[in-house]
Motif scaffolding. Structure first.
Motif, mmCIF file in Angstrom:
data_model
loop_
_atom_site.group_PDB
_atom_site.id
_atom_site.type_symbol
_atom_site.label_atom_id
_atom_site.label_comp_id
_atom_site.label_asym_id
_atom_site.label_seq_id
_atom_site.Cartn_x
_atom_site.Cartn_y
_atom_site.Cartn_z
ATOM 1 N N GLY A 1 0.798 -1.224 0.000
ATOM 2 C CA GLY A 1 0.000 0.000 0.000
ATOM 3 C C GLY A 1 0.832 1.276 0.000
ATOM 4 N N GLY B 1 2.514 2.510 -2.397
ATOM 5 C CA GLY B 1 2.424 3.230 -3.675
ATOM 6 C C GLY B 1 3.604 2.952 -4.597
ATOM 7 N N SER C 1 2.442 2.507 -8.444
ATOM 8 C CA SER C 1 1.963 3.720 -9.113
ATOM 9 C C SER C 1 3.040 4.795 -9.180
ATOM 10 N N GLU D 1 -3.045 4.209 7.076
ATOM 11 C CA GLU D 1 -3.160 4.692 5.699
ATOM 12 C C GLU D 1 -2.801 3.572 4.706
ATOM 13 N N ARG E 1 -5.694 1.230 4.562
ATOM 14 C CA ARG E 1 -6.805 1.863 3.825
ATOM 15 C C ARG E 1 -6.555 1.742 2.311
ATOM 16 N N ARG E 2 -5.325 2.045 1.877
ATOM 17 C CA ARG E 2 -5.005 1.978 0.437
ATOM 18 C C ARG E 2 -5.139 0.553 -0.088
ATOM 19 N N CYS E 3 -4.704 -0.427 0.721
ATOM 20 C CA CYS E 3 -4.806 -1.831 0.289
ATOM 21 C C CYS E 3 -6.266 -2.238 0.122
ATOM 22 N N LEU F 1 -8.668 -0.289 -0.691
ATOM 23 C CA LEU F 1 -9.261 0.442 -1.811
ATOM 24 C C LEU F 1 -8.803 -0.037 -3.174
ATOM 25 N N ASP F 2 -7.568 -0.519 -3.302
ATOM 26 C CA ASP F 2 -7.052 -0.730 -4.655
ATOM 27 C C ASP F 2 -7.473 -2.054 -5.294
ATOM 28 N N ASP G 1 0.105 13.191 -3.716
ATOM 29 C CA ASP G 1 -0.357 12.331 -4.800
ATOM 30 C C ASP G 1 0.839 11.698 -5.511
#
Ligand code: S3P
Length: 168
Positions: free
Chosen positions: A17, A19, A22, A115, A118-120, A122-123, A160
């Motif tokens: 998560g 990033g 990306s 955080e 949360r990202r894991c 969501l993706d 971002d």
């Protein structure tokens, strides 16, 4: 006569998560370098998804495949490359040794554990080691020390992908 210049490798490390993929894609695009995600290499070499490998062969086998894929990749080409590692890869001493030998520059992407979780969620990717919050937290704590040996550390919270890639 000038010597052949060694390939440059920027390696993004960090917890699930963080990033890495990306940011790595964006950074590679900016630099005009090849982007490689180590999990993709494992999947294409084994013709199996990471989740399948964990489910059928177990984590130990996954770690072997991970080291083989990293060795293959670093030995494979002389291209400049941005490489995103899976969250557990940098924790394995054998992988750190391979990266040292390749003189790869390691960059840690960081964020608070809530955080990252949360990202894991969501993706939408299936991460075998992110299924149980307690395991996620335990791994996060266990891996901190290993991640510390990255050459560069970057906070990603509140930024971002473009911003983080530009800072790297
Ligand atoms: C893992 C992270 C995953 C993947 C595998 C194991 C880990 O990659 O390599 O599920 O041990 O943290 P991401 O960090 O890209 O999710």
């Amino acid at each position: 006569m000038a010597g052949v210049q060694k390939a440059q490798r920027v390696v993004l490390i960090g917890f699930m998560g963080a990033g890495k993929t990306s940011v790595g894609k964006k950074l590679a695009q900016e630099l005009g370098w090849r982007f490689v995600d180590l999990d993709d290499v494992i999947e294409s070499r084994s013709q199996n998804s990471v989740a399948e490998i964990f489910a059928t062969a177990g984590e130990k086998r996954f770690r072997e495949l991970e080291t083989e894929a990293l060795d293959f990749l670093l030995g494979q080409s002389n291209e400049d490359m941005v490489l995103a590692l899976g969250g557990g890869a940098f924790v394995q001493p054998a992988n750190r040794a391979l990266l040292d030998r390749a003189a790869a520059a390691t960059v840690l992407l960081q964020a608070p554990v809530e955080e990252l979780h949360r990202r894991c969620r969501l993706d939408g990717r299936v991460r075998p080691l992110a299924q149980k919050p307690a395991t996620f937290l335990q791994l996060f704590e266990e891996r901190r020390a290993a991640y510390e040996s990255a050459e560069l550390k970057m906070e990603t919270m509140g930024k971002d992908v473009e911003q983080v890639a530009a800072e790297v």
